[in-house]
Design an enzyme around this catalytic site. Sequence first.
Site, mmCIF file in Angstrom:
data_model
loop_
_atom_site.group_PDB
_atom_site.id
_atom_site.type_symbol
_atom_site.label_atom_id
_atom_site.label_comp_id
_atom_site.label_asym_id
_atom_site.label_seq_id
_atom_site.Cartn_x
_atom_site.Cartn_y
_atom_site.Cartn_z
ATOM 1 N NE ARG A 50 -0.795 4.535 -1.815
ATOM 2 C CZ ARG A 50 -2.103 4.766 -1.633
ATOM 3 N NH1 ARG A 50 -2.882 3.768 -1.218
ATOM 4 N NH2 ARG A 50 -2.622 5.955 -1.884
ATOM 5 C CG ASP A 52 3.344 -4.569 0.998
ATOM 6 O OD1 ASP A 52 2.550 -3.617 0.972
ATOM 7 O OD2 ASP A 52 3.168 -5.624 0.353
ATOM 8 C CE1 TYR A 111 8.485 -2.834 -5.758
ATOM 9 C CE2 TYR A 111 7.354 -2.731 -7.864
ATOM 10 C CZ TYR A 111 7.466 -2.352 -6.547
ATOM 11 O OH TYR A 111 6.561 -1.457 -6.018
ATOM 12 N NE ARG A 202 6.495 -10.379 0.446
ATOM 13 C CZ ARG A 202 5.771 -10.114 1.540
ATOM 14 N NH1 ARG A 202 5.145 -8.940 1.655
ATOM 15 N NH2 ARG A 202 5.672 -11.013 2.493
#
Length: 255
Positions: A50, A52, A111, A202
Amino acid sequence: MPRFALKIEYHGAPFVGWQRQVDLPSVQGAIEAALAKLEPRDHTIAAAGRTDAGVHALAQVAHCDMTGDWQAFRLSEALNYHLKPQPVAITACVAVEEDFHARFTALERRYLFRILSRRAPATHQEGLVWQVKHDLDETAMQAAADILVGKHDFTTFRSTICQAESPVKTLDHLKVSRVETPGGTEFHFDVRARSFLHNQVRSFVGTLERVGAGSWTPQDVQAALEARDRAACGPVCPPQGLYLAHVSYPVDPFA
């Protein structure tokens, strides 16, 4: 009901994220609306991650259940037609067994985060990278990144609204690379794990950027990790440089 796995690419800027939200644009909502054009009913699709608001995907994976006898190629073509002009594309579509689940069957998520280092404003890469105006020391960032690899309590590096039951996760890989491009120097962060906490990547990158800039040391990152305190985290970097790059399964459905 025939089940299909979808590989999805999207630009995250126009969306509030992957997850459907009432009266707000989401990637999930866009694809479900396209599916409803093909089979008029309510559709619910599940995804591997999911993402952002503002986060992109190179290879998000989701699955959908159809009632009709669709050929995978025809389904992907029809979905791409109805997704236009939104920046979402189905890049692969395959029929899978009914026990395939895009989220729960996944073994690893990968990622990619991109930092662009240059003084001039970004033009072609605007919205696709986090731009900083100073150089970064990738050797120092890698030394700090190595501290984070392994099984740890990552309380420091997760959002205060994270809904995961436990802050303990295993980070399999965190590689920092300097990449010279025609548009300037980029720093790529390749991050891999079975699953992630909310804002974990992040938080990592924002903290490592401080190491690369010389404001933090690798020892500061060690202390932040051991603190198990969100207040000890470095700044959380903006979302536009983050991409869901790959999802691994026991058997690659797209191979």
